[in-house]
Design a protein around this motif. Structure first.
Motif, PDB file in Angstrom:
ATOM      1  N   VAL A 199      -5.213   7.030  36.358  1.00 19.29           N
ATOM      2  CA  VAL A 199      -6.665   6.938  36.204  1.00 19.29           C
ATOM      3  C   VAL A 199      -6.669   8.157  35.427  1.00 19.29           C
ATOM      4  CG1 VAL A 199      -7.528   5.437  37.804  1.00 19.29           C
ATOM      5  CG2 VAL A 199      -7.249   7.915  38.498  1.00 19.29           C
ATOM      6  N   PRO A 200      -7.850   8.649  34.900  1.00 19.23           N
ATOM      7  CA  PRO A 200      -8.188  10.024  34.487  1.00 19.23           C
ATOM      8  C   PRO A 200      -8.542  10.930  35.606  1.00 19.23           C
ATOM      9  CG  PRO A 200      -9.733   8.414  33.102  1.00 19.23           C
ATOM     10  CD  PRO A 200      -8.952   7.558  34.206  1.00 19.23           C
ATOM     11  N   PRO A 201      -8.527  12.154  35.381  1.00 20.93           N
ATOM     12  CA  PRO A 201      -8.570  13.258  36.676  1.00 20.93           C
ATOM     13  C   PRO A 201      -9.979  12.925  37.387  1.00 20.93           C
ATOM     14  CG  PRO A 201      -7.682  14.446  34.658  1.00 20.93           C
ATOM     15  CD  PRO A 201      -8.168  13.011  34.185  1.00 20.93           C
ATOM     16  N   GLN A 202      -9.986  12.788  38.690  1.00 20.03           N
ATOM     17  CA  GLN A 202     -11.187  12.704  39.439  1.00 20.03           C
ATOM     18  C   GLN A 202     -11.263  13.929  40.110  1.00 20.03           C
ATOM     19  OE1 GLN A 202     -12.523   9.463  39.639  1.00 20.03           O
ATOM     20  NE2 GLN A 202     -11.071   9.421  37.890  1.00 20.03           N
ATOM     21  N   VAL A 203     -11.655  14.955  39.099  1.00 22.08           N
ATOM     22  CA  VAL A 203     -11.748  16.463  39.630  1.00 22.08           C
ATOM     23  C   VAL A 203     -12.735  16.637  40.608  1.00 22.08           C
ATOM     24  CG1 VAL A 203     -12.121  18.654  38.911  1.00 22.08           C
ATOM     25  CG2 VAL A 203     -10.799  17.268  37.265  1.00 22.08           C
ATOM     26  N   THR A 204     -12.573  17.514  41.818  1.00 19.17           N
ATOM     27  CA  THR A 204     -13.764  17.768  42.531  1.00 19.17           C
ATOM     28  C   THR A 204     -13.607  19.474  42.823  1.00 19.17           C
ATOM     29  OG1 THR A 204     -12.034  17.186  44.528  1.00 19.17           O
ATOM     30  CG2 THR A 204     -13.471  15.598  43.832  1.00 19.17           C
ATOM     31  N   ALA A 205     -14.770  19.913  43.294  1.00 20.89           N
ATOM     32  CA  ALA A 205     -14.666  21.368  43.779  1.00 20.89           C
ATOM     33  C   ALA A 205     -14.386  21.518  45.156  1.00 20.89           C
ATOM     34  CB  ALA A 205     -16.021  22.012  43.330  1.00 20.89           C
ATOM     35  N   TYR A 206     -13.447  22.421  45.530  1.00 19.09           N
ATOM     36  CA  TYR A 206     -12.915  22.625  46.952  1.00 19.09           C
ATOM     37  C   TYR A 206     -14.574  22.879  47.611  1.00 19.09           C
ATOM     38  CZ  TYR A 206     -10.843  24.722  50.958  1.00 19.09           C
ATOM     39  OH  TYR A 206     -10.215  25.096  52.293  1.00 19.09           O
ATOM     40  N   LYS A 207     -15.543  23.894  47.045  1.00 21.10           N
ATOM     41  CA  LYS A 207     -16.776  24.024  47.746  1.00 21.10           C
ATOM     42  C   LYS A 207     -17.698  23.983  46.297  1.00 21.10           C
ATOM     43  CE  LYS A 207     -15.571  27.027  51.659  1.00 21.10           C
ATOM     44  NZ  LYS A 207     -15.913  28.345  52.224  1.00 21.10           N
ATOM     45  N   LYS A 208     -18.648  23.289  46.652  1.00 20.88           N
ATOM     46  CA  LYS A 208     -19.703  23.110  45.597  1.00 20.88           C
ATOM     47  C   LYS A 208     -20.356  24.618  45.248  1.00 20.88           C
ATOM     48  CE  LYS A 208     -20.169  18.356  45.498  1.00 20.88           C
ATOM     49  NZ  LYS A 208     -21.233  17.033  45.676  1.00 20.88           N
ATOM     50  N   SER A 209     -20.507  25.271  46.382  1.00 25.32           N
ATOM     51  CA  SER A 209     -21.142  26.672  46.340  1.00 25.32           C
ATOM     52  C   SER A 209     -20.469  27.546  46.898  1.00 25.32           C
ATOM     53  CB  SER A 209     -22.678  26.317  47.119  1.00 25.32           C
ATOM     54  OG  SER A 209     -23.378  27.343  46.874  1.00 25.32           O
ATOM     55  N   GLU A 210     -20.136  28.862  46.262  1.00 30.43           N
ATOM     56  CA  GLU A 210     -19.471  29.802  46.691  1.00 30.43           C
ATOM     57  C   GLU A 210     -20.561  31.152  46.849  1.00 30.43           C
ATOM     58  OE1 GLU A 210     -16.466  30.052  48.056  1.00 30.43           O
ATOM     59  OE2 GLU A 210     -15.370  28.483  47.379  1.00 30.43           O
ATOM     60  N   HIS A 211     -20.005  31.900  47.622  1.00 28.49           N
ATOM     61  CA  HIS A 211     -20.914  33.175  47.702  1.00 28.49           C
ATOM     62  C   HIS A 211     -19.966  34.265  47.647  1.00 28.49           C
ATOM     63  CE1 HIS A 211     -24.497  31.097  49.108  1.00 28.49           C
ATOM     64  NE2 HIS A 211     -23.703  30.418  49.802  1.00 28.49           N
ATOM     65  N   PRO A 228      -2.136  10.213  37.214  1.00 26.15           N
ATOM     66  CA  PRO A 228      -1.281  11.323  37.337  1.00 26.15           C
ATOM     67  C   PRO A 228      -1.821  12.690  37.558  1.00 26.15           C
ATOM     68  CG  PRO A 228      -1.328  10.515  35.071  1.00 26.15           C
ATOM     69  CD  PRO A 228      -2.246   9.775  35.863  1.00 26.15           C
ATOM     70  N   ALA A 229      -0.962  13.737  37.494  1.00 22.42           N
ATOM     71  CA  ALA A 229      -1.483  15.243  37.562  1.00 22.42           C
ATOM     72  C   ALA A 229      -2.272  15.584  36.327  1.00 22.42           C
ATOM     73  CB  ALA A 229      -0.242  15.944  37.775  1.00 22.42           C
ATOM     74  N   VAL A 230      -2.992  16.697  36.591  1.00 24.05           N
ATOM     75  CA  VAL A 230      -3.621  17.414  35.448  1.00 24.05           C
ATOM     76  C   VAL A 230      -2.568  17.960  34.580  1.00 24.05           C
ATOM     77  CG1 VAL A 230      -5.073  18.660  34.530  1.00 24.05           C
ATOM     78  CG2 VAL A 230      -5.709  17.174  36.319  1.00 24.05           C
ATOM     79  N   THR A 231      -2.435  17.708  33.049  1.00 24.25           N
ATOM     80  CA  THR A 231      -1.727  18.503  32.199  1.00 24.25           C
ATOM     81  C   THR A 231      -2.267  19.911  31.657  1.00 24.25           C
ATOM     82  OG1 THR A 231      -2.456  16.812  30.429  1.00 24.25           O
ATOM     83  CG2 THR A 231      -0.528  16.185  31.600  1.00 24.25           C
ATOM     84  N   SER A 232      -3.532  19.710  31.748  1.00 21.28           N
ATOM     85  CA  SER A 232      -4.368  20.831  31.204  1.00 21.28           C
ATOM     86  C   SER A 232      -5.559  21.123  31.927  1.00 21.28           C
ATOM     87  CB  SER A 232      -4.533  20.840  29.732  1.00 21.28           C
ATOM     88  OG  SER A 232      -5.397  22.085  28.993  1.00 21.28           O
ATOM     89  N   TRP A 233      -6.008  22.552  32.303  1.00 25.07           N
ATOM     90  CA  TRP A 233      -6.898  23.062  33.041  1.00 25.07           C
ATOM     91  C   TRP A 233      -7.554  23.981  32.243  1.00 25.07           C
ATOM     92  CZ3 TRP A 233      -8.940  20.836  37.351  1.00 25.07           C
ATOM     93  CH2 TRP A 233      -8.317  20.133  38.293  1.00 25.07           C
ATOM     94  N   TYR A 286      -4.854   9.887  30.360  1.00 27.53           N
ATOM     95  CA  TYR A 286      -5.618   9.011  30.410  1.00 27.53           C
ATOM     96  C   TYR A 286      -7.167   9.524  30.474  1.00 27.53           C
ATOM     97  CZ  TYR A 286      -1.947   6.294  32.145  1.00 27.53           C
ATOM     98  OH  TYR A 286      -0.622   5.667  32.273  1.00 27.53           O
ATOM     99  N   GLY A 287      -7.510  10.846  30.174  1.00 25.91           N
ATOM    100  CA  GLY A 287      -8.654  11.263  29.721  1.00 25.91           C
ATOM    101  C   GLY A 287      -9.033  12.627  30.651  1.00 25.91           C
ATOM    102  N   SER A 288     -10.204  12.797  30.761  1.00 28.27           N
ATOM    103  CA  SER A 288     -10.543  14.160  31.388  1.00 28.27           C
ATOM    104  C   SER A 288     -11.588  14.004  32.457  1.00 28.27           C
ATOM    105  CB  SER A 288     -11.158  15.074  30.456  1.00 28.27           C
ATOM    106  OG  SER A 288     -12.133  14.573  29.937  1.00 28.27           O
TER     107      SER A 288
END
Length: 335
Positions: A199-211, A228-233, A286-288
């Motif tokens: 599938v395309p990357p199902q990107v999530t933030a470790y924390k949605k809000s940081e201080h 599969p793993a992300v090839t480009s960040w 597969y996408g982004s």
């Protein structure tokens, strides 16, 4: 010399590997050699050494109290089929070019059968909110005694049914169950094939809000749990209606990424410049996909505000009490 353990005959698929083990005892400690005779009638025994067959042969031996030796052959082909012989001898003249050894080499043999790998067709389909994974083995010449489905080294399903076809059903969408699955045909040797749910990357933030505090280093993290793993960040920051690409070359930003994780470090945080939304974007074949992290930068004096508030409250209370005491009429008139 005498054998404690002898090599065992084995069946293997082409492109797999095989390992044979031999152990001998004697006084003095015997030497162990490996020899091979192919299936060609005109072929004779030839000694094998470490690095033979274009470095596919590896031989490890130890001589401590007794002799042990292991031969392993990688990326097997049909030419690797034949008789493998473990030879042991502790005669001082065993390797002499002109003298015959008084005690002959003792021998232990094992056959290795390399079988052509059958072709397995894999397929993934979606129907009514379910995923159906299937494996179909063509030209099955082996006796199949059952099947297994494995994901992340965990057995999901198994049976004892014969047949060259097996399937596994998953409730849910592709995005929720991406990864590498294995179908296993229980035979001699065991036959495996991979079924990929990509599938395309199902990107999530470790924390949605940081201080972060002004002047410190801010750390923002995103991950991709899908296959599969992300090839480009990449990282972007929004501001004034535009999105700016962040790069290591800027000096204040340090970006470290691998296949499933990316990290943005911001040096010497500034309240006005660094506060805002940051976007991490991951791309594969597969996408982004992307995720948003909100960063809030606090003043270094922020930790003092609660203390200063308490001090102000105490001062106000003391002032009120002092004024009240001054204006209060005395209960008794002094003489």
């Amino acid at each position: 010399a005498g054998f404690i353990k002898s090599p065992l005959s084995q069946k293997r698929l082409a492109q797999d590997s095989v390992e044979l083990y031999c152990e001998a005892i004697g006084n003095p400690i015997p030497e162990i050699q490996w020899w091979f005779e192919g299936n060609d009638p005109n072929e004779t025994y030839a000694q094998l050494w470490d690095g033979a067959r274009q470095d596919r042969v590896k031989i490890n031996a130890t001589y401590n109290l007794h002799s042990t030796s292991t031969i392993s052959i990688a990326n097997l082909t049909g030419d690797d089929s034949g008789m493998y012989e473990c030879r042991a001898s502790n005669d001082p003249d065993r390797n002499h070019l002109s003298k015959s050894p008084k005690v002959k080499w003792i021998r232990s043999q094992a056959n290795v059968f390399v079988i052509e790998r059958p072709e397995i067709t894999t397929h993934v389909s979606e129907s009514s909110g379910k995923l159906i994974l299937s494996c179909n083995m063509s030209a099955a010449h082996l006796t199949i005694m059952g099947h297994k489905w494995i994901h992340r080294e965990k057995i999901l399903e198994q049976d004892e049914n014969p047949g060259a076809f097996t399937s596994y059903t998953i409730d849910g969408k592709k995005e929720e169950h991406s990864g590498v699955y294995e179908c296993v045909f229980e035979a001699n040797p065991q036959i495996r094939a991979q079924v990929n749910i990509s599938v395309p990357p199902q990107v999530t933030a470790y924390k949605k809000s940081e201080h972060g505090n002004e002047g410190d280093t801010g750390v923002l993290t995103c991950k991709n749990p899908s296959f599969p793993a992300v090839t480009s960040w990449s990282w972007h920051k929004s501001g004034h209606g535009v999105s700016a690409l962040l790069e290591n070359a800027s000096g204040r930003y340090i970006i470290k990424s691998d296949g499933n994780k990316t990290e943005l470090r911001i040096l010497k945080l500034d309240i006005e410049q660094d506060t805002g939304d940051y976007f991490c974007n991951g791309t594969n074949s597969y996408g982004s996909g992307d995720a948003t992290v909100n960063l809030r930068v606090r003043s270094r004096l922020a930790a003092l505000w609660p203390f200063l508030g308490i001090v102000a409250e105490v001062l106000v209370l003391v002032t009120i009490i002092f004024i009240y005491e001054k204006r209060r009429k005395p209960d008794e008139v002094p003489d």
